[in-house]
Design an enzyme around this catalytic site. Structure first.
Site, PDB file in Angstrom:
ATOM      1  CE  LYS A  29      -6.496  13.939  -0.145  1.00 17.77           C
ATOM      2  NZ  LYS A  29      -6.730  12.907  -0.329  1.00 17.77           N
ATOM      3  NE  ARG A  30      -5.470   9.466   9.819  1.00 20.34           N
ATOM      4  CZ  ARG A  30      -5.088   8.833  10.872  1.00 20.34           C
ATOM      5  NH1 ARG A  30      -5.899   8.139  10.651  1.00 20.34           N
ATOM      6  NH2 ARG A  30      -4.469   8.748  11.628  1.00 20.34           N
TER       7      ARG A  30
ATOM      8  CB  THR B 262     -10.412   5.389  -1.986  1.00 19.77           C
ATOM      9  OG1 THR B 262      -9.827   5.288  -1.379  1.00 19.77           O
ATOM     10  CG2 THR B 262      -9.187   3.573  -2.643  1.00 19.77           C
TER      11      THR B 262
ATOM     12  CE  LYS C 271     -14.106   6.909  -0.095  1.00 19.28           C
ATOM     13  NZ  LYS C 271     -12.955   7.378   1.152  1.00 19.28           N
TER      14      LYS C 271
ATOM     15  CG  HIS D 233      -2.013  -0.500   1.106  1.00 19.96           C
ATOM     16  ND1 HIS D 233      -3.517  -0.481   0.147  1.00 19.96           N
ATOM     17  CD2 HIS D 233      -2.109  -2.306   1.301  1.00 19.96           C
ATOM     18  CE1 HIS D 233      -3.976  -1.305   0.425  1.00 19.96           C
ATOM     19  NE2 HIS D 233      -3.750  -3.019   0.673  1.00 19.96           N
TER      20      HIS D 233
ATOM     21  CE  LYS E 174      -3.312  11.438   2.654  1.00 16.80           C
ATOM     22  NZ  LYS E 174      -3.472   9.899   1.976  1.00 16.80           N
TER      23      LYS E 174
END
Ligand SMILES: *Cc1c(COP(=O)(O)O)cnc(C)c1O
Length: 859
Positions: free
Chosen positions: A599-600, A707, A711, A408, A605
């Protein structure tokens, strides 16, 4: 940590026998026999009971069932909201019980290969709405509830999220379970029933504060405790060997401290197909045995208290996303899950086929969700060797043909390595087996690269150093027949970088399975208005076959359709506005553009890049430079790992910038910002339908797939993003003209890092220069000097892995393009339609069909 000693068996009759110390070979063997026998008996009972299933009376209607639960379950006339919810959930579960049983009976016949999906995380969220949708009884439930003066939507909000995961990896497991059931595949999820799931996040003075997630406080109406499938998991002790009469060497793991693993099953309904799969979650319980020595010395209370230590194993989910926690308890969780699940699998197999394992691979396959459950590799070897007496070669043939591994992440901080001394103490027999696997495998390496000592050291499962460590990813690659990445770029980078040597040795093992999300929860359920519009135009087959959404492209020139599409987005934005107001106290305006990043919180990110852009817009407004500016509401949400200081500072910065932006009445017509606390699955169900712009802005090469991006796309958001993870494939599907691309690609990032000079970049960028000056001036932390110094330093650091400065100008340019497009609402809405239309490839049904055809059922 001590627990009850030596009671390997769950069978009460044999428990007494196993009390004696297992020092002698004879008694160990007897113990093992008793254990196998008791397992056989309990399985025989299990199977017999189910195959004698009589066709039963039709079960009560939902309405009758609910009436019964309220009348006899609650036992009084007044009840709390959660009690009514529990009654409803119990009634809905009752509607599934017959099909659940039929599914189990059918699967126990092994007509199809059985799949076990092992994962330390399942981020399930709420179950009620999804169950009603899958069983096709939503309207029925609405009707029934009106008799109780409640509406379904309100009642759904009462359900606690099952937050047994951190983020993407755990949510993927949940989407996969939904797709497996909906594709009629016999897949069982195996996980841990954490007493406390992902912590609840509160924001106090702009800082993250963690609160325990007591999700089981009011009970869990969906779960069923399966008392006859309890198994016992060994820890500690030591190993011994002995020769049997025929001179064969046997291994004994003696004087272990055993913990009971108790299965709690949750139903996983397929979409309108009658299949109910199982998510089996293990709870650790102390064995009833008392330590007789302590007990007799009068330490009754002490003897009982030590039992609690066993139950700690499943107490809490570790809240680390994309980083490891090297704590001993975490390894205990991993082994506990792996051992319990494998014992369960083997017991089920043996009850059908006896101890002839020659058919095992024909009937079973296991998918490992990251390396977290990879200790299942040596555990399956142990069970086959020590418990069932197979030879090494026979056991290895079974193990290496039954397990598949999903990687992952490429981030080094997320690669699991366990200290050998720690593991030796906790799992001595397992360490022996890992060393044997390594010795045999390194022979293959030596054959492939004769004389290359460095290769042996580089590829060894054991990392040498002041302390030896076990590289869990290497263990997984060596043992598994399949190794997959989760998006095209990610898999390519695995092959070229992290696992290059392994790819050269075993190219056939490597494959890609781009992640997906379930269209049931992430469109049909969470966006009922859009879903209904799509059904009116396309019928409802898209819910099972998302590629049908491409037919929406035909409607971009249908004025009435486009208008209705826009109207639905507006109404979803109204609902999101109310949610933001309630959660953050910030007033959004649905007439403004909703620009969202949830998101986290992680440096890769780049929430920081987003915040810097907000400061840039704020600065422009203060300067009166507002030409072509589109009024925006920026929403950021996500949890930081409690030990991740930089991520927590980023949350504080987001909150402080939001405060300054929102408190200036000259700014708020053009710009508003909120930090949404406690981002979780049920929040995302409200957020993605009401989002205009989805922020997917990670440093290229760092986000394995993503992901959240999918969405948003399904719900008609446009994406601003980098060439990273599945963004690349989304871009391929929707086309450049319908996607806001910016920034360096993965190759350029690698190149640029060689001589990276952010100071130089800032000097040459007017916009970034101003933004950094404003940050440095302390404008956002007037009464808290210095709190953002680390953040500022990180942007200026020539070692900044995340290259924030490098992508800033390109990002701002793309954002200007976003604004320009948004000003032309007709064009924006058409692009929105095209995004939903192009999202079909990202159904997890598609992903699971790939796992099925190319990994699980591959001939
Ligand atoms: C989908 C989802 C994620 C994953 O989001 P990414 O943007 O891919 O990191 C994380 N948490 C929750 C609650 C989700 O629903």
């Amino acid at each position: 940590m001590t627990t009850a000693k030596d009671s390997a068996s769950v069978n009460k009759a044999s428990a007494g026998a196993s009390r004696s110390k297992a020092n002698s070979k004879a008694s160990s063997k007897a113990k093992a026999d008793a254990e196998t026998l008791s397992t056989k008996l309990s399985n025989a009972a299990d199977i017999t009971a189910s195959s004698h299933a009589e066709p039963c009376e039709p079960c009560d209607s939902l309405s009758a069932s609910l009436a019964r639960h309220i009348r006899y379950g609650l036992c009084r006339d007044e009840h709390e909201k959660h009690e009514l919810f529990n009654a409803v959930a119990h009634s809905v579960k009752e509607q599934m019980l017959d099909s659940w049983r039929q599914t189990r009976i059918k699967d126990n016949q092994y007509q199809q290969k059985q799949v076990a999906y092992l994962s330390l995380e399942f981020l399930m969220g709420r179950a009620l709405g999804n169950a009603l949708l899958s069983l096709d009884i939503t309207a029925d439930a609405q009707q029934v509830l009106s008799d109780y003066a409640t509406n379904l939507e309100d009642l759904e909000q009462v359900e606690q999220d099952a937050g047994l995961g951190n983020g993407g990896l755990g949510r993927l497991a949940a989407c996969f379970l939904d797709s497996c059931a909906s594709l009629d595949l016999p897949v069982t999820g195996y996980g841990i029933r954490y007493q406390y799931g992902m912590f609840a996040q509160k924001i106090v003075d702009g800082y993250q504060v963690e609160r325990p997630d007591r999700w089981l406080r009011h009970g869990n109406p969906w779960e069923v405790r399966i008392a006859n499938r309890i198994v016992s998991v060994p820890f500690f002790g030591h190993t011994e060997t002995y020769l049997d009469k025929r001179g064969h060497r046997h291994h004994v793991w003696a004087e272990t401290q055993n913990v009971l693993a108790v299965p709690y099953d949750m139903p996983i309904p397929g979409f309108k197909n009658g299949r109910i799969n199982t998510l089996r979650l293990w709870k650790a319980e102390a064995n009833d045995e008392f330590d007789l020595d302590e007990f007799n010395e009068g330490d009754y209370a002490e003897a009982v208290a030590t039992k609690n230590l066993a139950e700690q194993i499943t107490m809490v989910l570790y809240p680390n996303d994309a980083s490891v926690n090297g704590k001993e308890l975490r390894l205990r969780q991993q082994y506990f899950l792996s051992s319990a699940s494998l014992q369960d699998l083997l017991a089920r197999y043996v009850s059908q086929f006896g101890e002839d394992f020659s058919q095992f691979n024909e009937h079973n396959v296991l998918q490992l969700n990251d390396t977290h459950p990879s200790i299942a590799v040596p555990e399956l070897m142990r069970l086959l060797l020590d418990q069932y007496g197979l030879s090494w070669d026979a056991a290895w043939a079974i193990t290496s043909q039954s397990m598949a591994y999903t990687n992952h992440t490429l981030l080094p901080e997320a690669l699991e390595r366990w200290s050998v001394p720690m593991m030796k103490n906790m799992l001595p027999r397992i360490v022996e087996i890992i060393f044997e696997i390594n010795a045999r495998y390194l022979e293959q390496v030596a054959h492939h690269w004769p004389g290359d000592i460095q290769k042996l050291a580089n590829m060894s499962i054991i990392e040498e150093g002041p302390e030896q460590h076990i590289r869990m990813a290497y263990l997984a690659i060596v043992a598994c027949f399949s190794v997959n990445g989760v998006a095209g770029l990610h898999t390519q980078l695995l092959k070229e970088g992290l696992f290059k040597d392994f790819y050269q040795l075993w190219p056939h093992k490597f494959n890609n399975k781009t992640n997906g999300v379930t269209p049931r929860r992430w469109l049909a359920y969470c966006n009922p208005k859009l879903s209904s519009l799509i059904c009116r135009r396309l019928g409802d087959e898209w819910i099972n076959d998302l590629s049908r959404l491409t037919a929406l492209n035909a409607f971009t020139s249908d004025k009435a359709f486009v208008k209705e599409w826009a109207q639905i987005k507006f109404e979803n934005k109204q609902a999101l506005t109310a949610f933001v107001k309630q959660q953050c106290g910030v007033e959004f305006d649905p007439l403004m553009m909703f620009d969202v990043q949830v998101k986290r919180i992680h440096e890769y990110k780049r929430q920081l890049l987003n915040i810097l852009h907000v400061i840039h817009l704020y600065r422009r407004i203060l300067n009166g430079d507002t030409q072509d500016m589109v009024p925006r509401c920026v929403l950021i949400g996500g949890k930081a790992a409690p030990g991740y200081a930089m991520a927590k500072q980023i949350i504080k910065l987001a909150n402080n910038v939001a405060h300054m932006v929102n408190s200036d009445p000259l700014v708020s017509p053009l710009l508003r910002m909120a930090f949404l606390p406690n981002y979780n699955v049920s929040a995302m169900e409200k957020i993605c339908p009401g989002t205009d712009l989805s922020e997917q802005i990670s440093t290229a090469g760092k986000e394995a797939s993503g992901t959240g991006n999918m969405k948003f796309m399904m719900n008609g958001a446009l994406t601003i993003g980098t060439l990273d993870g599945a963004n690349i494939e989304m871009l391929e599907e929707v086309g450049y003209e319908n996607f806001f691309l910016f920034g360096l690609d993965a190759k350029q990032v690698t190149q640029a890092r060689i001589d990276y000079q952010p100071q130089h970049i800032i000097e040459h960028s007017k916009a970034l220069n101003r933004v950094m000056s404003m940050l440095k001036s302390g404008h956002f932390n007037l009464v808290e000097p210095g709190i953002f110094d680390d953040i500022i330093a990180s942007v200026l650091d020539s070692n900044d892995q995340w290259m924030t400065a490098a992508d800033f100008d390109s990002y701002c340019l793309a954002q200007e393009q976003v604004a320009k497009t948004y000003l032309d609402q007709d064009s924006w809405q058409k692009i929105s339609i095209r995004n939903t239309a192009a999202s079909g490839r990202f159904s997890s049904d598609n992903t699971i069909a790939g796992y099925r055809d190319e990994i699980w059922m591959k001939k």
